[in-house]
Design a protein around this motif. Structure first.
Motif, PDB file in Angstrom:
ATOM      1  N   CYS A  48      83.872 -28.635 -48.128  1.00 20.84           N
ATOM      2  CA  CYS A  48      83.536 -27.233 -48.113  1.00 20.84           C
ATOM      3  C   CYS A  48      83.985 -26.904 -49.591  1.00 20.84           C
ATOM      4  O   CYS A  48      83.162 -26.267 -50.523  1.00 20.84           O
ATOM      5  N   PHE A  49      84.959 -27.400 -50.178  1.00 19.74           N
ATOM      6  CA  PHE A  49      85.534 -27.113 -51.588  1.00 19.74           C
ATOM      7  C   PHE A  49      84.267 -27.877 -52.663  1.00 19.74           C
ATOM      8  O   PHE A  49      83.845 -27.347 -53.627  1.00 19.74           O
ATOM      9  N   ILE A  51      81.288 -28.166 -51.931  1.00 19.72           N
ATOM     10  CA  ILE A  51      79.945 -27.537 -52.041  1.00 19.72           C
ATOM     11  C   ILE A  51      80.129 -25.959 -52.643  1.00 19.72           C
ATOM     12  O   ILE A  51      79.357 -25.731 -53.282  1.00 19.72           O
ATOM     13  N   TRP A  52      81.338 -25.613 -52.518  1.00 16.88           N
ATOM     14  CA  TRP A  52      81.693 -24.216 -53.290  1.00 16.88           C
ATOM     15  C   TRP A  52      81.733 -24.340 -54.789  1.00 16.88           C
ATOM     16  O   TRP A  52      81.198 -23.619 -55.249  1.00 16.88           O
ATOM     17  N   CYS A  53      82.328 -25.525 -55.246  1.00  8.36           N
ATOM     18  CA  CYS A  53      82.270 -25.926 -56.554  1.00  8.36           C
ATOM     19  C   CYS A  53      80.759 -25.816 -57.131  1.00  8.36           C
ATOM     20  O   CYS A  53      80.416 -25.415 -58.088  1.00  8.36           O
ATOM     21  N   HIS A  55      78.197 -24.609 -55.729  1.00  2.00           N
ATOM     22  CA  HIS A  55      77.353 -23.107 -55.841  1.00  2.00           C
ATOM     23  C   HIS A  55      77.995 -22.326 -56.914  1.00  2.00           C
ATOM     24  O   HIS A  55      77.168 -21.705 -57.482  1.00  2.00           O
ATOM     25  N   THR A  56      79.386 -22.277 -56.968  1.00  2.00           N
ATOM     26  CA  THR A  56      79.894 -21.285 -58.309  1.00  2.00           C
ATOM     27  C   THR A  56      79.582 -22.006 -59.415  1.00  2.00           C
ATOM     28  O   THR A  56      79.508 -21.126 -60.390  1.00  2.00           O
ATOM     29  N   LEU A  62      72.228 -22.811 -51.448  1.00  2.00           N
ATOM     30  CA  LEU A  62      72.986 -23.647 -50.350  1.00  2.00           C
ATOM     31  C   LEU A  62      71.560 -23.812 -49.365  1.00  2.00           C
ATOM     32  O   LEU A  62      71.949 -24.925 -48.757  1.00  2.00           O
ATOM     33  N   ALA A  80      79.696 -12.719 -56.465  1.00  2.00           N
ATOM     34  CA  ALA A  80      80.999 -13.156 -55.561  1.00  2.00           C
ATOM     35  C   ALA A  80      81.355 -11.754 -54.670  1.00  2.00           C
ATOM     36  O   ALA A  80      82.189 -12.205 -53.943  1.00  2.00           O
TER      37      ALA A  80
END
Length: 87
Positions: A48-49, A51-53, A55-56, A62, A80
């Motif tokens: 998850c981290f 993927i979040w990185c 994305h941001t 996604l 956000a």
């Protein structure tokens, strides 16, 4: 959802869209190069981290990442904030 192809899509995104070496890509998302390599080779799924990185940092879409459908980048800036329907 074809999770087995996420590594291929991340590799495509890094090499064809961003044109970044793996080391630079990993550094910009705060991951180790070995972690990125493992995901791109489809030895592990990204967490998850990770993927979040993606994305941001890169505004990766996604839906495209998980399915391969659509475009790799969001067409509109990602907000956000959380928007609640007020109706």
């Amino acid at each position: 959802m074809n999770l087995q192809e996420i590594g291929k899509r991340i590799y495509h995104f890094r090499t064809q869209i961003l044109n970044l070496p793996q080391h630079d890509f990993a550094q910009r998302i705060g991951m180790g190069q070995s972690n990125v390599s493992s995901v791109e080779k489809e030895q592990t799924l990204p967490g998850c981290f990770f993927i979040w990185c993606l994305h941001t940092t890169y505004q990766i879409d996604l839906h495209w990442l998980f399915t391969g459908e659509g475009e790799p980048l969001y067409q509109q800036p990602v907000s956000a904030g959380i928007h609640l329907d007020q109706t």
